[in-house]
Motif scaffolding. Sequence first.
Motif, PDB file in Angstrom:
ATOM      1  N   PRO A  35     -16.004   6.775  -6.317  1.00  0.00           N
ATOM      2  CA  PRO A  35     -15.275   8.045  -6.214  1.00  0.00           C
ATOM      3  C   PRO A  35     -14.006   7.889  -5.389  1.00  0.00           C
ATOM      4  N   LEU A  36     -12.987   8.639  -5.736  1.00  0.00           N
ATOM      5  CA  LEU A  36     -11.745   8.591  -4.981  1.00  0.00           C
ATOM      6  C   LEU A  36     -11.937   9.209  -3.599  1.00  0.00           C
ATOM      7  N   GLU A  37     -11.354   8.582  -2.597  1.00  0.00           N
ATOM      8  CA  GLU A  37     -11.356   9.113  -1.244  1.00  0.00           C
ATOM      9  C   GLU A  37      -9.942   9.563  -0.882  1.00  0.00           C
ATOM     10  N   LYS A  38      -9.816  10.219   0.270  1.00  0.00           N
ATOM     11  CA  LYS A  38      -8.510  10.735   0.687  1.00  0.00           C
ATOM     12  C   LYS A  38      -7.447   9.641   0.730  1.00  0.00           C
ATOM     13  N   ASN A  39      -7.797   8.510   1.315  1.00  0.00           N
ATOM     14  CA  ASN A  39      -6.833   7.423   1.415  1.00  0.00           C
ATOM     15  C   ASN A  39      -6.409   6.914   0.041  1.00  0.00           C
ATOM     16  N   ASP A  40      -7.333   6.963  -0.936  1.00  0.00           N
ATOM     17  CA  ASP A  40      -6.999   6.537  -2.292  1.00  0.00           C
ATOM     18  C   ASP A  40      -5.934   7.453  -2.884  1.00  0.00           C
ATOM     19  N   VAL A  41      -6.138   8.759  -2.741  1.00  0.00           N
ATOM     20  CA  VAL A  41      -5.173   9.721  -3.285  1.00  0.00           C
ATOM     21  C   VAL A  41      -3.825   9.570  -2.593  1.00  0.00           C
ATOM     22  N   ARG A  42      -3.856   9.414  -1.279  1.00  0.00           N
ATOM     23  CA  ARG A  42      -2.610   9.193  -0.532  1.00  0.00           C
ATOM     24  C   ARG A  42      -1.871   7.970  -1.064  1.00  0.00           C
ATOM     25  N   ASP A  43      -2.578   6.867  -1.228  1.00  0.00           N
ATOM     26  CA  ASP A  43      -1.938   5.630  -1.667  1.00  0.00           C
ATOM     27  C   ASP A  43      -1.437   5.731  -3.107  1.00  0.00           C
ATOM     28  N   ILE A  44      -2.165   6.449  -3.957  1.00  0.00           N
ATOM     29  CA  ILE A  44      -1.701   6.670  -5.326  1.00  0.00           C
ATOM     30  C   ILE A  44      -0.368   7.412  -5.308  1.00  0.00           C
ATOM     31  N   MET A  45      -0.300   8.453  -4.505  1.00  0.00           N
ATOM     32  CA  MET A  45       0.929   9.232  -4.428  1.00  0.00           C
ATOM     33  C   MET A  45       2.075   8.411  -3.855  1.00  0.00           C
ATOM     34  N   LEU A  46       1.811   7.643  -2.819  1.00  0.00           N
ATOM     35  CA  LEU A  46       2.868   6.831  -2.213  1.00  0.00           C
ATOM     36  C   LEU A  46       3.347   5.743  -3.169  1.00  0.00           C
TER      37      LEU A  46
END
Length: 328
Positions: free
Chosen positions: A249-260
């Motif tokens: 499952p995606l975690e907060k850091n994953d979403v942050r890194d995807i966006m960056l």
Amino acid sequence: MQIGLWTIPGRFVLAPMAGITDAPFRKLCRRFGAALTTSEMTTADTRLWQTAKSRHRLDLDMDAEPCIVQIAGSDPAQLALAATACVARGAQIIDINMGCPAKKVCSKLAGSALLQDEQLVARILDAVVAAVDVPVTLKIRTGWDPEHRNGPQIARIAENCGVQAIAVHGRTRACRFKGHAEYNTIAEIKNSVTIPVIANGDITTSQKSLEVMKLSAADALMIGRGAQGKPWIFRELNQLITPEKNYRPLEKNDVRDIMLDHLSDLYRFYGDTTGIRVARKHLTWYCNGLKDSTEFRSKVVRVDSAAEQVRLTLAFFAERMDHDLLAA
């Protein structure tokens, strides 16, 4: 699903969307399992290919096969010439747009306006298929308006002309994006041809994808608006049909890194000035899936600095590391 000599390694593909599915976004969606990605719709008038917008739209995905370019127009000879030029640039599949409902496209009798003239459709498809030695595919709607749902007839014309696959948005041109997609009409189109049919329209969740697969009997599903701000939807959909892969499952850091990563690719692809502007709409879509993001969105879409967009994104996630972030 087979398109010409190409075996497509999945059932979920990214819809080409003008101004949205540029090279950085296509790369991101492939990272999460999109089985096919197609260039943004590009005019068949090669005289306009020197504009910055067309140059970006014709930036081909040479790192991904098959490389697909979508073209739009209404003149058979012009479309055939454009298809030939795209193949010379490296395109491995040519997709013809007869589904766009935009007024500026339909006013030139292109996009879904072509569905009104079945003879012209046949001439266009005959010309393009004869001009190139790669597969030709077609994107259509179910018809011109609710009284003229001629999608099945168009599909049969396409197959007879040598088109290798058809994607169908389950609305008429007149319906644009209103109401509900007509999966029963897509099923009728599927039953009228032997080539692959890809269903498109309102596929935004895993559960909806199961429903559309069942109702349409399509060979694959095309995801458009459901991928905006959520490129990982392809991983969710793939997990649905291959649960044994056990995606983390995606975690907060994953979403942050995807966006960056996405921001970085946009700045690199367009340059800072245009990249910042393009990033604003993607950041808005990301925020639609993030809890308590109203203030962040208000700020990040107004700044004029790439560094500031990145700083605000980092700060938003840093302030919420102990909170559930993804919206349901």
